[in-house]
Design a protein around this motif. Structure first.
Motif, PDB file in Angstrom:
ATOM      1  N   UNK A   1     -44.675  24.405  11.201  1.00  0.00           N
ATOM      2  CA  UNK A   1     -43.224  24.605  11.804  1.00  0.00           C
ATOM      3  C   UNK A   1     -42.276  24.694  10.581  1.00  0.00           C
ATOM      4  N   UNK A   2     -42.374  23.532   9.793  1.00  0.00           N
ATOM      5  CA  UNK A   2     -41.405  23.120   8.705  1.00  0.00           C
ATOM      6  C   UNK A   2     -41.322  24.470   7.722  1.00  0.00           C
ATOM      7  N   UNK A   3     -42.676  25.048   7.423  1.00  0.00           N
ATOM      8  CA  UNK A   3     -42.402  26.278   6.409  1.00  0.00           C
ATOM      9  C   UNK A   3     -41.842  27.205   6.964  1.00  0.00           C
ATOM     10  N   UNK A   4     -42.010  27.687   8.453  1.00  0.00           N
ATOM     11  CA  UNK A   4     -41.370  28.930   9.167  1.00  0.00           C
ATOM     12  C   UNK A   4     -39.922  28.788   9.100  1.00  0.00           C
ATOM     13  N   UNK A   5     -39.581  27.331   9.471  1.00  0.00           N
ATOM     14  CA  UNK A   5     -37.996  27.343   9.405  1.00  0.00           C
ATOM     15  C   UNK A   5     -37.480  27.423   8.040  1.00  0.00           C
ATOM     16  N   UNK A   6     -37.970  26.863   7.009  1.00  0.00           N
ATOM     17  CA  UNK A   6     -37.492  26.956   5.484  1.00  0.00           C
ATOM     18  C   UNK A   6     -37.409  28.190   5.241  1.00  0.00           C
ATOM     19  N   UNK A   7     -38.536  29.253   5.584  1.00  0.00           N
ATOM     20  CA  UNK A   7     -38.635  30.442   5.078  1.00  0.00           C
ATOM     21  C   UNK A   7     -37.561  31.498   5.852  1.00  0.00           C
ATOM     22  N   UNK A   8     -37.005  30.819   6.760  1.00  0.00           N
ATOM     23  CA  UNK A   8     -35.902  31.603   7.659  1.00  0.00           C
ATOM     24  C   UNK A   8     -36.433  32.804   8.601  1.00  0.00           C
ATOM     25  N   UNK A   9     -37.578  32.238   9.255  1.00  0.00           N
ATOM     26  CA  UNK A   9     -38.231  32.951  10.144  1.00  0.00           C
ATOM     27  C   UNK A   9     -37.933  32.719  11.783  1.00  0.00           C
ATOM     28  N   UNK A  10     -37.015  31.810  11.707  1.00  0.00           N
ATOM     29  CA  UNK A  10     -36.618  31.383  12.944  1.00  0.00           C
ATOM     30  C   UNK A  10     -35.053  31.648  13.348  1.00  0.00           C
ATOM     31  N   UNK A  11     -34.657  32.218  14.471  1.00  0.00           N
ATOM     32  CA  UNK A  11     -33.363  32.302  14.813  1.00  0.00           C
ATOM     33  C   UNK A  11     -33.150  31.532  15.947  1.00  0.00           C
ATOM     34  N   UNK A  12     -32.047  30.770  15.839  1.00  0.00           N
ATOM     35  CA  UNK A  12     -31.392  29.759  16.744  1.00  0.00           C
ATOM     36  C   UNK A  12     -30.118  30.604  17.565  1.00  0.00           C
ATOM     37  N   UNK A  13     -30.143  30.821  18.791  1.00  0.00           N
ATOM     38  CA  UNK A  13     -29.044  31.775  19.490  1.00  0.00           C
ATOM     39  C   UNK A  13     -28.593  32.584  18.554  1.00  0.00           C
ATOM     40  N   UNK A  14     -29.440  33.585  18.045  1.00  0.00           N
ATOM     41  CA  UNK A  14     -29.204  34.733  17.320  1.00  0.00           C
ATOM     42  C   UNK A  14     -28.952  34.695  15.706  1.00  0.00           C
ATOM     43  N   UNK A  15     -29.017  33.454  15.405  1.00  0.00           N
ATOM     44  CA  UNK A  15     -28.576  33.445  14.025  1.00  0.00           C
ATOM     45  C   UNK A  15     -30.004  32.819  13.144  1.00  0.00           C
ATOM     46  N   UNK A  16     -30.112  33.127  11.918  1.00  0.00           N
ATOM     47  CA  UNK A  16     -31.285  32.371  11.319  1.00  0.00           C
ATOM     48  C   UNK A  16     -30.730  30.974  10.909  1.00  0.00           C
ATOM     49  N   UNK A  17     -31.684  30.015  11.109  1.00  0.00           N
ATOM     50  CA  UNK A  17     -31.067  28.472  11.039  1.00  0.00           C
ATOM     51  C   UNK A  17     -32.240  27.825  10.101  1.00  0.00           C
ATOM     52  N   UNK A  18     -31.747  27.177   9.245  1.00  0.00           N
ATOM     53  CA  UNK A  18     -32.814  26.476   8.226  1.00  0.00           C
ATOM     54  C   UNK A  18     -33.060  25.027   8.446  1.00  0.00           C
ATOM     55  N   UNK A  19     -32.195  24.656   9.335  1.00  0.00           N
ATOM     56  CA  UNK A  19     -32.392  23.130   9.597  1.00  0.00           C
ATOM     57  C   UNK A  19     -33.629  22.878  10.602  1.00  0.00           C
ATOM     58  N   UNK A  20     -34.580  21.910   9.855  1.00  0.00           N
ATOM     59  CA  UNK A  20     -35.735  21.468  10.608  1.00  0.00           C
ATOM     60  C   UNK A  20     -35.422  20.577  11.528  1.00  0.00           C
ATOM     61  N   UNK A  21     -34.588  19.951  11.493  1.00  0.00           N
ATOM     62  CA  UNK A  21     -34.236  18.607  12.614  1.00  0.00           C
ATOM     63  C   UNK A  21     -33.106  19.103  13.656  1.00  0.00           C
ATOM     64  N   UNK A  22     -32.840  20.549  13.895  1.00  0.00           N
ATOM     65  CA  UNK A  22     -31.991  21.038  14.632  1.00  0.00           C
ATOM     66  C   UNK A  22     -32.146  20.483  16.175  1.00  0.00           C
ATOM     67  N   UNK A  23     -31.180  20.105  16.653  1.00  0.00           N
ATOM     68  CA  UNK A  23     -31.619  19.602  18.241  1.00  0.00           C
ATOM     69  C   UNK A  23     -31.432  20.896  19.286  1.00  0.00           C
TER      70      UNK A  23
END
Length: 68
Positions: A29-51
């Motif tokens: 999970x940390x790796x995919x977030x750090x690699x920019x593979x996750x979008x949060x409300x339509x925007x790529x987000x690199x924060x692992x601890x995002x609430x």
């Protein structure tokens, strides 16, 4: 689309990815977030601890998670 029922005020993004079985482990999970593979409300987000809170939408590898 995956609907995830939140039980509390928020869930950290990494835990949400694990809870919905989109990743196998916290490390993945940390790796995919750090690699920019996750979008949060339509925007790529690199924060692992995002609430993540009710109403948020997470997009990962073509899967959308709606938090309800």
């Amino acid at each position: 689309m995956i609907k995830f029922k939140l039980e509390g005020e928020f869930i950290p993004l990494i835990q949400l990815l694990k809870a919905t079985a989109l990743v196998q482990s916290g490390g993945e999970a940390q790796t995919v977030v750090e690699d920019g593979l996750v979008k949060y409300n339509g925007t790529v987000d690199y924060r692992k601890r995002l609430k993540v809170r009710v109403g948020d939408v997470i997009d990962f590898m073509g899967q959308k998670i709606t938090v309800i």
